[in-house]
Design a protein around this motif. Structure first.
Motif, short mmCIF file in Angstrom:
data_model
loop_
_atom_site.label_atom_id
_atom_site.label_comp_id
_atom_site.label_asym_id
_atom_site.label_seq_id
_atom_site.Cartn_x
_atom_site.Cartn_y
_atom_site.Cartn_z
N ALA A 125 0.84 -1.20 0.00
CA ALA A 125 0.00 0.00 0.00
C ALA A 125 0.88 1.26 0.00
O ALA A 125 0.53 2.26 -0.62
CB ALA A 125 -0.93 0.00 1.21
N THR A 126 2.00 1.19 0.67
CA THR A 126 2.93 2.33 0.71
C THR A 126 3.67 2.48 -0.60
O THR A 126 3.90 3.59 -1.09
CB THR A 126 3.94 2.15 1.86
OG1 THR A 126 3.23 2.02 3.08
CG2 THR A 126 4.90 3.30 1.94
N THR A 127 4.03 1.38 -1.21
CA THR A 127 4.85 1.38 -2.42
C THR A 127 4.05 1.74 -3.67
O THR A 127 4.58 2.37 -4.58
CB THR A 127 5.51 0.01 -2.61
OG1 THR A 127 6.24 -0.32 -1.43
CG2 THR A 127 6.46 -0.01 -3.77
N HIS A 128 2.80 1.37 -3.74
CA HIS A 128 1.99 1.56 -4.94
C HIS A 128 1.98 3.00 -5.45
O HIS A 128 2.23 3.24 -6.63
CB HIS A 128 0.57 1.04 -4.73
CG HIS A 128 -0.30 1.18 -5.93
ND1 HIS A 128 -0.13 0.42 -7.06
CD2 HIS A 128 -1.31 2.04 -6.20
CE1 HIS A 128 -1.02 0.78 -7.97
NE2 HIS A 128 -1.75 1.77 -7.47
N PRO A 129 1.70 4.01 -4.60
CA PRO A 129 1.72 5.39 -5.11
C PRO A 129 3.09 5.81 -5.65
O PRO A 129 3.19 6.55 -6.63
CB PRO A 129 1.33 6.24 -3.90
CG PRO A 129 0.68 5.32 -2.95
CD PRO A 129 1.26 3.96 -3.21
N SER A 177 3.48 4.37 -9.08
CA SER A 177 2.66 5.11 -10.05
C SER A 177 3.36 6.40 -10.47
O SER A 177 3.35 6.76 -11.64
CB SER A 177 1.29 5.44 -9.44
OG SER A 177 0.56 4.26 -9.21
N GLY A 178 3.98 7.08 -9.51
CA GLY A 178 4.72 8.29 -9.82
C GLY A 178 5.91 8.01 -10.73
O GLY A 178 6.19 8.76 -11.66
N LEU A 179 6.61 6.90 -10.47
CA LEU A 179 7.74 6.53 -11.33
C LEU A 179 7.29 6.21 -12.74
O LEU A 179 7.96 6.57 -13.71
CB LEU A 179 8.47 5.32 -10.73
CG LEU A 179 9.32 5.59 -9.50
CD1 LEU A 179 9.87 4.28 -8.95
CD2 LEU A 179 10.45 6.55 -9.81
N LYS A 180 6.13 5.56 -12.88
CA LYS A 180 5.62 5.23 -14.20
C LYS A 180 5.35 6.50 -15.00
O LYS A 180 5.68 6.60 -16.18
CB LYS A 180 4.35 4.39 -14.11
CG LYS A 180 3.81 3.96 -15.46
CD LYS A 180 2.52 3.18 -15.30
CE LYS A 180 1.95 2.71 -16.61
NZ LYS A 180 1.98 3.63 -17.72
N GLN A 181 4.78 7.50 -14.35
CA GLN A 181 4.52 8.77 -15.02
C GLN A 181 5.83 9.44 -15.44
O GLN A 181 5.93 9.99 -16.54
CB GLN A 181 3.73 9.71 -14.11
CG GLN A 181 2.30 9.26 -13.89
CD GLN A 181 1.57 10.11 -12.86
OE1 GLN A 181 2.17 10.93 -12.18
NE2 GLN A 181 0.27 9.91 -12.75
N ASP A 182 6.84 9.35 -14.57
CA ASP A 182 8.15 9.92 -14.92
C ASP A 182 8.75 9.21 -16.12
O ASP A 182 9.29 9.85 -17.03
CB ASP A 182 9.11 9.82 -13.74
CG ASP A 182 8.73 10.73 -12.58
OD1 ASP A 182 7.91 11.65 -12.79
OD2 ASP A 182 9.25 10.51 -11.47
N VAL A 183 8.67 7.89 -16.15
CA VAL A 183 9.22 7.12 -17.26
C VAL A 183 8.46 7.41 -18.55
O VAL A 183 9.06 7.56 -19.61
CB VAL A 183 9.21 5.60 -16.93
CG1 VAL A 183 9.51 4.76 -18.15
CG2 VAL A 183 10.21 5.29 -15.83
N ASP A 184 7.14 7.51 -18.47
CA ASP A 184 6.35 7.84 -19.66
C ASP A 184 6.76 9.20 -20.21
O ASP A 184 6.84 9.40 -21.42
CB ASP A 184 4.85 7.83 -19.33
CG ASP A 184 4.31 6.42 -19.09
OD1 ASP A 184 5.00 5.45 -19.45
OD2 ASP A 184 3.21 6.30 -18.53
N GLY A 185 7.03 10.15 -19.34
CA GLY A 185 7.47 11.47 -19.77
C GLY A 185 8.84 11.43 -20.42
O GLY A 185 9.14 12.22 -21.32
#
Length: 71
Positions: free
Chosen positions: A22-26, A29-37
């Motif tokens: 639960a702590t790691t999931h957000p 998600s933030g890292l995925k957005q950074d990688v997509d960018g």
């Protein structure tokens, strides 16, 4: 005694694991957005490199002349 029993080692492990997830999931998600960018930035850099390469070829051709046999 309150009538409660302590959780078994498996239950305790499960609770710890769920809490960690639960702590790691957000964060993931933030890292995925950074990688997509980064994908967009890489494409822009690739386009810029291609433009610079074409400009270098154009300048060399102007100063040195066309490559023999290049038609």
């Amino acid at each position: 005694m309150s009538g409660q029993t302590s959780p078994s080692p498996v239950e305790s492990y499960h609770q710890t694991l769920c809490s960690g997830l639960a702590t790691t999931h957000p964060q993931l998600s933030g890292l995925k957005q950074d990688v997509d960018g980064l994908g967009d930035r890489v494409q822009a850099l690739d386009k810029k490199i291609d433009q610079n390469h074409a400009q270098i070829i154009e300048l060399l051709t102007h100063f040195v002349g066309p490559r023999p046999g290049a038609d």
